[in-house]
Structure formats: C-alpha cells, structure tokens
Design an enzyme around this catalytic site. Structure first.
Site, PDB file in Angstrom:
ATOM      1  N   TYR A 138       0.641  -1.260  -0.135  1.00 57.18           N
ATOM      2  CA  TYR A 138      -0.008  -0.151  -0.079  1.00 57.18           C
ATOM      3  C   TYR A 138       0.765   1.084   0.066  1.00 57.18           C
ATOM      4  O   TYR A 138       1.854   1.222   0.693  1.00 57.18           O
ATOM      5  CB  TYR A 138      -0.954  -0.055   1.188  1.00 57.18           C
ATOM      6  CG  TYR A 138      -1.656   1.340   1.540  1.00 57.18           C
ATOM      7  CD1 TYR A 138      -2.969   1.563   0.940  1.00 57.18           C
ATOM      8  CD2 TYR A 138      -0.999   2.271   2.128  1.00 57.18           C
ATOM      9  CE1 TYR A 138      -3.686   2.527   1.176  1.00 57.18           C
ATOM     10  CE2 TYR A 138      -1.829   3.503   2.310  1.00 57.18           C
ATOM     11  CZ  TYR A 138      -3.224   3.718   1.681  1.00 57.18           C
ATOM     12  OH  TYR A 138      -3.683   4.883   1.819  1.00 57.18           O
ATOM     13  N   GLU A 174      -3.785   7.759  -3.683  1.00 48.58           N
ATOM     14  CA  GLU A 174      -3.581   6.407  -3.183  1.00 48.58           C
ATOM     15  C   GLU A 174      -3.472   5.178  -4.002  1.00 48.58           C
ATOM     16  O   GLU A 174      -4.461   5.164  -4.819  1.00 48.58           O
ATOM     17  CB  GLU A 174      -4.854   6.209  -2.210  1.00 48.58           C
ATOM     18  CG  GLU A 174      -4.910   5.160  -1.337  1.00 48.58           C
ATOM     19  CD  GLU A 174      -6.153   4.795  -0.528  1.00 48.58           C
ATOM     20  OE1 GLU A 174      -6.160   4.607   0.778  1.00 48.58           O
ATOM     21  OE2 GLU A 174      -7.307   5.185  -1.054  1.00 48.58           O
TER      22      GLU A 174
END
Length: 432
Positions: free
Chosen positions: A153, A241
């Site tokens: 991530y 993101e």
C-alpha cells in the site's frame, strides 16, 4: 469517485481517506457522502499516472463491443482483464440487468472480451455502492492482466499536523488500510515531505525498503514513488492512493489501482483535469449546487438547512435532531455570498420532495445579512414557497436584514437564536 462530498477525511493513526463521513449527533444523525469532489473513472486516473511515467498495465478504452474486441486483439496479452467503468466500488461482485454477473472479468480469448462487453455496455450494473436501479455502463476498460506476486500500500496526502504532504506506506497492501493501522500499526510507515524540497532519494529508498521491495526492485519502487509525488504536485492533488502497489513475478513494480483526490480550489489552473469530471453518477442536486459554489449534501430528513459555514451547518443539524427533527440536507453557503446564490439555494432545497420546512441560520461575518434577506424574499416570491420558513440572522447589517424580512409581507418566522430556530422549525412540521 469527489465530497467524495465532504466533510473530508484524513489521517489519524493512518488518517487514510475515507469515502464516508458521519455528521455526528447524540442519536447518530446520518451517514453521508462527502461533498461532491471531482470524480474520475479508473481509466482516467491511470492515464494521468501513465502520462507522468508511472508504471500501469497497458490498457485501452472502448464504448462498443466491437471496439472492446479490437482493443483486446491489439493488446496481444497472455491474459486480458475487462472492467466496467463506473465510480462505485464492488464491481467484481456486481450484477448487470443483462444477466451478466460481475463487472470485472479475466479471459485469455479476445473474442470473449467482445461478448462480455456486449453484455456490459448499455446495461446497468448494481453493486453494494450503487443505487438499487444500478448505474448504466457507458465505457469499459480493456487491460493487460498481470500476475501479482506481492501487494503493498502506498499513498501521498496532505497532513495538516505536518503542515504539508506526507507519504504513507505499508507492506500489507490489497486490503483495508485502516484495518492494518488499527491492528498492526507497526506496519504503517510515514515520511514527512518538505514541499519545497520534494521527496529525497533517501526517503524514497527508505519507503521502498519498508514496503518490502528488495534488490533491483527497491530502486524501481523508489523511482515510482518519486514519479507519483511529481504527479501529486502536477495535478494539485490532495491525495494519491495506490492499493495495491504490486510486484510481478517478472520483476516489475506496477500501480494496479489508484484513487486520486484533487484540490477543487485549483480548478482554475487544472482545467484539463476538471474537464474529465464525470457527474453522471452524482446526485443531481449536488451537481447543480456545485455550479453556484454551494456545498450540498442530501440527508434523509424533512427540515432543509440553509447555513453559512460547515461548523454552523453541523451544529444546526445537531440541534434540529436534539429537538426531535431530522435534517433533509447539509447546505453550506460559504462566504462572499451573492443574491443569486441565495435564490439558487432555495431552488435546490424546494426541489427535494421530502422537505416540509426550511431553516435559515446565518451568522454574518463576511456575509452581509441584508443580501441574504433580499435573496430570501426574492426566492419566496418567485418560487411561491409552500413550506414553512424559519429564519435566524445575526451579524453584519442584521437590523437592515430584519427590516427587509418584516416588511416583505411574507409568512416568515423569525428566531432569536439557533435553539429557538430549531424548535420553531420542528414545530412547523407538525402544523404544516
């Protein structure tokens, strides 16, 4: 997909952006979407990344089944992924009204891509995040399917506590990052970025190592981090993101899925980006409100709120709830208001069939209360307002505003303070 309203989300623990925010009250008023921000489809975000040198899967976009078939042939990929392009999540488990199950399909046969696209395009896809009737699919993305040997991530976002951007990462990708932050916070890594200096080589390499990239992949991942930061600045993003930022068996670092949030104040210099805004899936009232620089979020009550300032709007919603009422919306007029915005706001509020009363709560600092009063009287007359209207005004030029309202001859109920206004609005519902 922009507020989305708003009412925005940030990072605490991780402060990863949330797609929902709670307008709180003692009785849990309502769960609402943020104000409508710029909404980009997946392929549009990937194109922005691609243009900045970020590694993404090869892909084409198609509007017809024949275009999808041709795109699949042009890819010459071992395996192809076909994705319906809608803003809502949960596409993979969605259902089309054509009978097709799933908005994401993998195949090795280009001919199958054409068949599947024919059952997607022009049909409505229903997922856990769409309205009951689903959302009509107008575009599909045909992309090269890549195996992922490991998922991480990575995000870049503005963090107020750091007075600027931070990069955040975790070796645990492909999952809900807020859950990772809650259960294993030691797996969340953060680097504070000097916005004047940018991401330094040592910061990018340290983050790449913390994400678990090793050997040549560490340098490759660091390069991708720096390119993503360049994109972040170039498009005036408030958040980029990537989940997952993946590693392939062939030794590639690839951004497989990304969400980009943009600063709506930068629209004047990001015209090309904002021109891509897809409003088809937005609440029509929110879209109309944005045209007049109004911040509108629909709720499930019957008392419309017309307020200046997000804090005052939330307090108004809370006090209505305290007195047994339910707000029908969250509408923030903001500062520097003009008469036509007041008129537009009333038009929006009265367009909601659930609205049985309107509460105007204005504290005039920058706002001139007389402008509000003139806008209210004009709207009441021209729109032939049929529901009770309660008005509480305080601040700049308030005496002139009260004179305008009292001499208008309109059935407007004045309130002395917010508590009084909320009581009268709730009482008006029972009398109406």
């Amino acid at each position: 997909m922009a507020a989305s309203m708003a009412c925005q989300a940030a990072l605490r623990g991780l402060r990863a952006a949330s797609s929902k925010q709670l307008l709180g009250s003692r009785n849990q008023l309502a769960r609402v979407s943020p104000r409508r921000w710029l909404n980009l489809q997946e392929y549009q975000s990937k194109k922005l990344m691609q243009d900045s040198g970020v590694t993404v899967q090869r892909f084409f976009v198609a509007d017809t089944a024949s275009e999808a078939l041709e795109a699949a042939k042009r890819l010459k990929a071992k395996e192809i992924v076909l994705k319906a392009q809608i803003l809502a999540g949960g596409r993979g488990k969605g259902v089309f009204d054509s009978g097709l199950k799933g908005g994401v399909h993998l195949t090795k046969d280009p001919a199958v891509v054409g068949e599947l696209a024919g059952k997607m395009l022009g049909f409505s896809l229903t997922t856990k995040q769409t309205p009951k009737e689903g959302v009509k699919v107008k575009t599909v993305m045909v992309a090269e399917a890549l195996d992922i040997s490991r998922e991480t991530y990575f995000a870049i976002l503005m963090d107020r506590s750091c007075n600027g951007p931070v990069i955040v990462g975790s070796p645990q990708g492909g999952v809900d990052i807020e859950e990772v932050a809650a259960t294993t916070p030691e797996l969340i890594f953060k680097e504070v970025i000097d916005i004047c200096e940018g991401v330094r080589d040592d910061q990018a390499l340290r983050m790449a190592a913390n994400l678990g990239f090793k050997g040549p992949l560490e340098r490759q991942a660091a390069d991708q981090i720096k390119r993503l930061y360049d994109l972040f600045l170039k498009v005036d993003a408030t958040q980029v993101e990537v989940n997952p930022l993946g590693e392939t068996p062939e030794g590639q670092v690839v951004c497989f899925d990304a969400k980009i949030n943009f600063d709506d104040n930068a629209e004047f210099r990001q015209k090309a980006v904002f021109a891509m805004d897809d409003t088809a899936e937005s609440d029509p009232l929110e879209t109309e409100a944005a045209r007049y620089d109004l911040k509108y979020i629909g709720l499930d009550g019957n008392i419309a709120c017309f307020v200046n300032g997000a804090g005052l709007a939330m307090a108004t919603c809370d006090i209505i709830d305290l007195h047994g009422g339910k707000p029908a919306n969250f509408l923030d007029l903001g500062g520097g208001v003009k008469e036509n915005q007041v008129y537009a706001a009333f038009k929006l509020l009265t367009a909601d069939p659930k609205v049985e009363a309107i509460l105007v709560n204005i504290f005039g600092g920058i706002v001139n209360c007389a402008i509000i009063a003139n806008g209210i009287t004009k709207a009441c007359r021209e729109l032939e307002l049929k529901v009770p209207l309660v008005v509480r005004l305080e601040g700049t030029n308030v005496q002139e505003a009260k004179r305008i309202l009292s001499e208008s001859g309109l059935p407007i109920t004045s309130a002395t303070d917010l508590d009084d206004a909320a009581k009268k609005a709730v009482a008006a519902i029972g009398k109406n």
